[in-house]
Design a protein around this motif. Sequence first.
Motif, short mmCIF file in Angstrom:
data_model
loop_
_atom_site.label_atom_id
_atom_site.label_comp_id
_atom_site.label_asym_id
_atom_site.label_seq_id
_atom_site.Cartn_x
_atom_site.Cartn_y
_atom_site.Cartn_z
N LEU A 1 16.19 14.47 -13.74
CA LEU A 1 16.73 13.68 -14.84
C LEU A 1 15.98 12.36 -14.86
CD1 LEU A 1 20.52 14.38 -14.45
CD2 LEU A 1 19.15 14.91 -16.46
N VAL A 2 15.58 11.93 -16.04
CA VAL A 2 14.80 10.70 -16.17
C VAL A 2 15.53 9.76 -17.11
CG1 VAL A 2 12.60 9.73 -16.94
CG2 VAL A 2 12.64 11.96 -15.81
N CYS A 3 15.78 8.54 -16.66
CA CYS A 3 16.40 7.56 -17.55
C CYS A 3 15.33 6.76 -18.27
CB CYS A 3 17.29 6.60 -16.76
SG CYS A 3 18.86 7.31 -16.29
N VAL A 4 15.71 6.21 -19.41
CA VAL A 4 14.82 5.31 -20.14
C VAL A 4 14.63 4.05 -19.31
CG1 VAL A 4 14.55 3.97 -22.25
CG2 VAL A 4 15.74 6.18 -22.34
N ASN A 5 13.37 3.69 -19.03
CA ASN A 5 13.06 2.45 -18.32
C ASN A 5 12.01 1.71 -19.15
OD1 ASN A 5 11.45 0.65 -16.56
ND2 ASN A 5 12.90 1.32 -15.00
N ARG A 6 12.38 0.51 -19.66
CA ARG A 6 11.46 -0.24 -20.52
C ARG A 6 10.21 -0.65 -19.76
NH1 ARG A 6 13.84 -5.28 -22.69
NH2 ARG A 6 11.97 -5.24 -24.01
N PHE B 1 8.62 1.28 -17.57
CA PHE B 1 7.73 2.44 -17.64
C PHE B 1 6.99 2.44 -18.98
CE2 PHE B 1 6.61 6.71 -18.86
CZ PHE B 1 5.95 7.17 -17.73
N SER B 2 7.75 2.28 -20.07
CA SER B 2 7.12 2.25 -21.40
C SER B 2 6.10 1.13 -21.50
CB SER B 2 8.17 2.04 -22.49
OG SER B 2 9.30 2.86 -22.29
N CYS C 1 12.19 -5.23 -15.96
CA CYS C 1 12.87 -3.94 -16.13
C CYS C 1 12.34 -2.83 -15.22
CB CYS C 1 12.74 -3.45 -17.57
SG CYS C 1 13.36 -4.62 -18.79
N PHE D 1 20.73 11.25 -10.98
CA PHE D 1 20.95 11.15 -12.42
C PHE D 1 19.82 10.36 -13.09
CE2 PHE D 1 24.87 12.37 -10.61
CZ PHE D 1 25.57 13.05 -11.59
N GLY D 2 18.78 10.06 -12.33
CA GLY D 2 17.64 9.33 -12.89
C GLY D 2 17.81 7.83 -12.84
N ILE E 1 15.67 -1.27 -14.20
CA ILE E 1 16.78 -1.21 -15.16
C ILE E 1 16.72 0.10 -15.95
CG2 ILE E 1 17.93 -2.37 -17.09
CD1 ILE E 1 16.80 -4.99 -16.21
N GLU F 1 18.06 2.20 -19.02
CA GLU F 1 18.76 1.99 -20.30
C GLU F 1 19.51 3.27 -20.65
OE1 GLU F 1 18.43 -1.06 -21.52
OE2 GLU F 1 16.70 -1.68 -20.32
N HIS G 1 18.49 11.53 -24.51
CA HIS G 1 17.16 11.15 -24.99
C HIS G 1 17.05 11.19 -26.51
CE1 HIS G 1 15.31 10.77 -21.06
NE2 HIS G 1 16.16 11.70 -20.70
N ARG H 1 18.91 19.91 -17.98
CA ARG H 1 17.80 19.13 -17.48
C ARG H 1 16.56 19.43 -18.32
NH1 ARG H 1 18.17 17.31 -12.33
NH2 ARG H 1 20.07 17.75 -11.20
N SER I 1 9.84 5.07 -27.23
CA SER I 1 9.86 3.75 -26.60
C SER I 1 9.91 2.65 -27.66
CB SER I 1 8.62 3.53 -25.73
OG SER I 1 8.36 4.64 -24.93
N GLU J 1 12.45 -0.50 -28.03
CA GLU J 1 12.02 -1.91 -28.14
C GLU J 1 12.54 -2.55 -29.42
OE1 GLU J 1 10.32 -3.72 -25.62
OE2 GLU J 1 11.00 -1.86 -24.69
#
Lengths: 195, 195
Positions: free
Chosen positions: A133-138, A140-141, A175, B9-10, B15, B17, B71, B131, B141, B145
Amino acid sequence: MTSVDPGDFGILDGISEVIATTRSESGIPNAAPIGIIRSPISDQICVRLFSGSHTRQNVIETGEIVANIIHDPVMYVESTFGDLDLDVFEYPDNMDCPVLKRANAWLLFECEQSKGNLFELTPVRGMVRDRPLVCVNRGFSAVIESLVHATRYQLKRDPGYLDLIGHYDRIVQICGGTREKEAILKLKKIMGGLS
Amino acid sequence: MTSVDPGDFGILDGISEVIATTRSESGIPNAAPIGIIRSPISDQICVRLFSGSHTRQNVIETGEIVANIIHDPVMYVESTFGDLDLDVFEYPDNMDCPVLKRANAWLLFECEQSKGNLFELTPVRGMVRDRPLVCVNRGFSAVIESLVHATRYQLKRDPGYLDLIGHYDRIVQICGGTREKEAILKLKKIMGGLS
């Protein structure tokens, strides 16, 4: 006919930024980020490969390209700028084309030049190794955006791109996690060497 | 003691999001993006919740918050600006706190105010439903933003933020898929209503 569905690998419509692995006719492996373009209308899949890149040269020589799905920002930086160590690659089932050992999944495409810089992709076979599972990380972007600007800077030497990288660096510091901070540090060192 | 690992859970350091779901004391569900902060050193997990937000008010009333891993860029836009339809929520195993039906995974935290806007999170229980492999999409992304700039515009009304949204809109039009384009269109309509 193949039954491999690129959608199962996360390659949906729009542009998916993956790390391509290819090999030269003489067998030297290469890795570099590419954008896989999937049309929502025709469902055709293609990629733009520019003159001078190893990926383009290798694809012309062998007709094969692997899309590696991976979420490690350091790997994106390293594959953008340099030749990776040979030990990051492997050849599942004696495949000719290399894949990244640490990819969560990989998908082999046949790749044929259609016109100009555009190459058509036909999925052949693939493997899913794990599904984290991958969370949104600003952060990374921000590393990915920095890489876009860094490659443009390499071509045009416009210092405006360096300012943009500075902007994204600040987002990474706030972040990003440990890997994002390592990635942007590596990128800044490379950019320092360029200027 | 709990054995739930947020990393599964990622939720890694840096941080993450995610979309938080909470409920008011009287049982009204709410969803809104939050940034879950995980320290690489202490491994403590916390979140900053600002005065005036439903999420903060609900957390103070109930002590609970769910992190939904999802996502879908449209869901990020909708949960930033409005109250979602009630039918997007569900209550697994008669849990008091709602979760998003369409989340890939959710993780319930106990949430306690530590100082000022900072709230400490303790993982309680969670569920992974699916998954999907997710590729990096610069359009996705760019939607995230844009949302950051849109919420800042709401507070400060500085037109500079609208220019930034215009910049990210162009990335969405080039790199995004159907859902990213739908998301940014929805955001632009909301921003039009604001200005």
